[in-house]
Design an enzyme around this catalytic site. Structure first.
Site, mmCIF file in Angstrom:
data_model
loop_
_atom_site.group_PDB
_atom_site.id
_atom_site.type_symbol
_atom_site.label_atom_id
_atom_site.label_comp_id
_atom_site.label_asym_id
_atom_site.label_seq_id
_atom_site.Cartn_x
_atom_site.Cartn_y
_atom_site.Cartn_z
ATOM 1 N N GLU A 7 -14.467 8.973 -7.045
ATOM 2 C CA GLU A 7 -14.596 8.338 -5.729
ATOM 3 C C GLU A 7 -15.603 9.112 -4.888
ATOM 4 O OE1 GLU A 7 -11.084 6.945 -3.505
ATOM 5 O OE2 GLU A 7 -11.814 8.254 -1.871
ATOM 6 N N THR A 38 -15.906 4.567 -0.833
ATOM 7 C CA THR A 38 -14.945 4.310 0.231
ATOM 8 C C THR A 38 -15.579 3.498 1.351
ATOM 9 O OG1 THR A 38 -15.433 6.338 1.456
ATOM 10 C CG2 THR A 38 -13.748 6.464 -0.255
ATOM 11 N N ARG A 94 -5.085 -1.514 3.120
ATOM 12 C CA ARG A 94 -4.705 -1.919 4.472
ATOM 13 C C ARG A 94 -5.597 -1.250 5.501
ATOM 14 N NH1 ARG A 94 -1.863 -0.070 8.862
ATOM 15 N NH2 ARG A 94 -0.672 -1.638 10.025
ATOM 16 N N TYR A 124 1.632 4.818 -4.189
ATOM 17 C CA TYR A 124 2.037 6.062 -3.520
ATOM 18 C C TYR A 124 3.168 6.746 -4.283
ATOM 19 C CZ TYR A 124 -0.853 4.093 0.097
ATOM 20 O OH TYR A 124 -1.926 3.566 0.770
ATOM 21 N N ASP A 137 8.603 0.357 -0.914
ATOM 22 C CA ASP A 137 7.266 0.735 -1.354
ATOM 23 C C ASP A 137 6.951 0.099 -2.706
ATOM 24 O OD1 ASP A 137 5.055 2.026 -0.427
ATOM 25 O OD2 ASP A 137 5.686 4.032 -0.982
ATOM 26 N N LYS A 144 1.696 -6.923 -4.672
ATOM 27 C CA LYS A 144 0.260 -6.820 -4.895
ATOM 28 C C LYS A 144 -0.078 -7.157 -6.347
ATOM 29 C CE LYS A 144 -0.075 -2.681 -2.779
ATOM 30 N NZ LYS A 144 -0.668 -1.465 -2.157
#
Length: 273
Positions: A7, A38, A94, A124, A137, A144
């Site tokens: 990333e 990002t 989000r 997470y 969670d 999703k």
């Protein structure tokens, strides 16, 4: 041998742009499966970075898109622009601030309509700061998946057992997504502490003291390589087949970790061919 991915973030200055360029040139030698960029507060900046990285050897490019930076009416146009800039997929998030009338499920659905090859979402291992419970969670991650996500990348963590327990609980919940652990090498302890305080990541007191002491004694880089390499090795020993590195646009520590895991830079191979 695990697959790897990286990333990067969009640079805001000329100096930062040169730093990104050097990191990309070095890390591309490890032939990552994909790399993500990002989302900044200025989405066009993300497009510029994607264009710059199109032919850099970083694997399939993925663009982070947050609900906080997109309006529903503008999203199809932006997704098309992302594809034209070289992205084959997105990381649907989000965002840290309130969404602009857009939900993650909407973002996933729109990406499917735009024939995105990859639709990554966040997961997470430790409780999301806004989640009511660990079960809610997991329920959210399952939603999703059902909406069309193709894989998940986790928030970073410092202890392998957090990821392994999360992976088992996700499987028990019926989540079949490929869950890729996110690895953050500690390249700046003070900056890492600031991130940890906002995202709820746990770190054992003895490990935290180890990082602080290494920084005081000028051994921060050595400590970062050792800790992350040990974490990655533990994950690999427990069946993890893909590792995603948050590079912070710096190559040295991440390169050393990849090498420690047995990844050989392609340029090195060319030298001995």
């Amino acid at each position: 041998m695990p697959q790897i991915s990286f990333e990067f973030f969009s640079p805001k200055t000329i100096t930062a742009a040169f730093s990104l360029s050097r990191a990309v040139e070095s890390l591309a030698e490890f032939a990552p499966r994909f790399s993500s960029v990002t989302c900044s507060n200025d989405p066009p900046q993300t497009l510029d970075t994607l264009r710059a990285l199109q032919r850099s050897g970083l694997g399939r490019l993925q663009a982070h898109i947050t609900c906080a930076t997109q309006k529903p009416a503008d999203l199809p146009t932006y997704l098309k622009a992302v594809q034209e800039a070289g992205a084959e997929g997105i990381v649907a998030l989000r965002g840290d601030t309130a969404p602009k009338g857009l939900e993650v499920m909407d973002l996933i659905g729109c990406a499917k309509k735009n024939a995105m090859r990859d639709i990554f979402v966040a997961a997470y291992p430790e409780l999301h700061p806004l989640a009511q419970s660990s079960q809610s969670d997991l329920d959210w991650l399952k939603r999703k998946q059902d909406a069309g996500a193709t894989a998940a990348i986790t928030q970073f963590f410092f202890h392998a057992e957090f990821f392994l327990r999360f992976r088992d609980r996700a499987a028990a919940r019926g989540i079949t997504l490929h869950i890729i652990p996110g690895i953050l090498p500690v390249q700046n302890w003070a900056a890492t502490q600031a991130i940890v305080s906002t995202c709820g990541t746990s770190i054992a007191p003895d490990l935290a003291e180890g990082f602080a002491r290494a920084e005081r004694e000028g051994r921060a880089e050595m400590m970062a390589i050792a800790q992350a390499s040990e974490l990655c090795d533990s994950l690999i020993q427990n069946g993890v087949e893909h590792l995603h590195f948050y590079t912070m646009n710096k190559a040295e520590v991440v390169s050393a970790i990849c090498t420690a895991l047995g990844k050989v830079p392609q340029q090195s191979l060319r030298r001995v061919a």
